[in-house]
Design an enzyme around this catalytic site. Structure first.
Site, PDB file in Angstrom:
ATOM      1  N   GLY A  67     -44.399  30.055 -27.038  1.00 49.45           N
ATOM      2  CA  GLY A  67     -45.438  29.844 -26.031  1.00 49.45           C
ATOM      3  C   GLY A  67     -44.971  30.307 -24.671  1.00 49.45           C
ATOM      4  O   GLY A  67     -43.766  30.349 -24.390  1.00 49.45           O
ATOM      5  N   GLN A  71     -44.963  30.802 -15.710  1.00 49.30           N
ATOM      6  CA  GLN A  71     -43.596  31.211 -16.090  1.00 49.30           C
ATOM      7  C   GLN A  71     -43.322  32.687 -15.795  1.00 49.30           C
ATOM      8  O   GLN A  71     -42.175  33.116 -15.807  1.00 49.30           O
ATOM      9  CB  GLN A  71     -43.344  30.933 -17.576  1.00 49.30           C
ATOM     10  N   CYS A  86     -37.560  25.705 -24.026  1.00 50.02           N
ATOM     11  CA  CYS A  86     -38.471  26.367 -23.095  1.00 50.02           C
ATOM     12  C   CYS A  86     -37.840  27.679 -22.641  1.00 50.02           C
ATOM     13  O   CYS A  86     -36.647  27.707 -22.318  1.00 50.02           O
ATOM     14  CB  CYS A  86     -38.701  25.448 -21.890  1.00 50.02           C
ATOM     15  N   LEU A  87     -38.620  28.742 -22.591  1.00 48.66           N
ATOM     16  CA  LEU A  87     -38.084  30.035 -22.155  1.00 48.66           C
ATOM     17  C   LEU A  87     -37.593  29.986 -20.711  1.00 48.66           C
ATOM     18  O   LEU A  87     -36.747  30.781 -20.314  1.00 48.66           O
ATOM     19  CB  LEU A  87     -39.130  31.140 -22.329  1.00 48.66           C
ATOM     20  N   HIS A  97     -46.908  21.236 -24.451  1.00 50.15           N
ATOM     21  CA  HIS A  97     -45.810  21.770 -23.640  1.00 50.15           C
ATOM     22  C   HIS A  97     -46.344  22.791 -22.628  1.00 50.15           C
ATOM     23  O   HIS A  97     -46.036  22.722 -21.433  1.00 50.15           O
ATOM     24  CB  HIS A  97     -44.772  22.414 -24.572  1.00 50.15           C
ATOM     25  N   GLU A  98     -47.175  23.720 -23.108  1.00 47.38           N
ATOM     26  CA  GLU A  98     -47.690  24.765 -22.212  1.00 47.38           C
ATOM     27  C   GLU A  98     -48.672  24.173 -21.202  1.00 47.38           C
ATOM     28  O   GLU A  98     -48.700  24.570 -20.038  1.00 47.38           O
ATOM     29  CB  GLU A  98     -48.355  25.889 -23.014  1.00 47.38           C
ATOM     30  N   HIS A 157     -46.953  22.833 -18.291  1.00 48.53           N
ATOM     31  CA  HIS A 157     -46.542  23.866 -17.322  1.00 48.53           C
ATOM     32  C   HIS A 157     -47.624  24.086 -16.260  1.00 48.53           C
ATOM     33  O   HIS A 157     -47.316  24.352 -15.094  1.00 48.53           O
ATOM     34  CB  HIS A 157     -46.289  25.201 -18.029  1.00 48.53           C
TER      35      HIS A 157
HETATM   36 ZN    ZN Z   1     -41.870  25.941 -21.394  1.00 52.44          ZN
END
Ligand code: ZN
Length: 153
Positions: free
Chosen positions: A46, A51, A90-91, A132-133, A136
Site C-alpha cells: 500500500g 508518502q 510501512c514503506l 493503515h493507509e 496516513h
Molecule cells: Zn505506511
C-alpha cells in the site's frame, strides 16, 4: 510513468492531514499510475499520496493476489467489526515492524478513478491495509498505535 520518492518517517509532511480531492484530473491519474509503480518497485502492499509528498486523500493497495491494484480516492471507513493483531510495516518506516490491532472487517466508501462512488467490504490483510493507509491520510503512522515494535535488519 515515473517512480516518486517515498518520504521517510522523520519527514514532517507525514504528520499532516490530507485534503479531499475535488476533481479527478489528468494530474491525479498520472499520480495514481506513479504511485502504483512506486509501490510495486518497493514491494509494498500500500501507498498513500502523502508518502510521495502530496496531501491528497488517495491511496493505492495491491495484495498481489490478482485482484489489485486497488485505487481509493476520498476513502471513508464507514463501519468496522472484529479485531486482529498482526505484524505491520510501512514503506516510510523501513527499519521497523510492529504488532498492530486492527478491525478484522471494514466497510469503506470511496471514489474510483472513473469518478464513481463505491462501497466495498474488506477483511483480513485487505482490511488491515485499508486502515493503515487511511491513517496516513490523517497523519497517523503505525508506530503511533503499535502494541510492540522491533527493528528489522
Ligand atoms: Zn505506511
Amino acid at each position: 510513468m515515473a517512480l516518486r520518492t517515498i518520504r521517510k518517517d522523520n519527514d514532517e509532511i507525514l504528520r499532516k492531514k490530507s485534503k479531499k480531492i475535488d476533481q479527478i484530473t489528468e494530474r491525479i491519474e498520472i499520480l495514481v499510475e506513479d504511485m502504483i509503480e512506486t509501490m510495486h518497485d518497493a514491494d509494498g502492499v500500500g501507498l498513500a499520496a502523502v508518502q510521495v509528498g502530496l496531501l491528497k486523500r488517495l491511496f493505492v493497495i495491491d495484495l498481489y493476489d490478482g485482484e489489485g491494484p486497488h485505487v481509493f480516492i476520498n476513502p471513508e471507513i464507514i463501519s468496522e467489526a472484529g479485531e486482529a493483531v498482526d505484524q505491520e510495516g510501512c514503506l516510510s518506516i523501513p527499519d521497523r515492524v510492529g504488532l498492530v490491532k486492527r478491525p478484522e472487517n471494514v466497510k469503506v466508501k470511496f471514489t474510483n478513478l472513473d469518478g464513481q462512488e463505491k462501497t466495498i467490504e474488506a477483511e483480513g490483510l485487505f482490511a488491515r491495509a485499508i486502515c493503515h493507509e487511511n491513517d496516513h491520510l490523517n497523519g497517523i503512522l503505525f508506530t503511533d498505535i503499535a502494541l510492540e515494535e522491533k527493528l528489522v535488519d
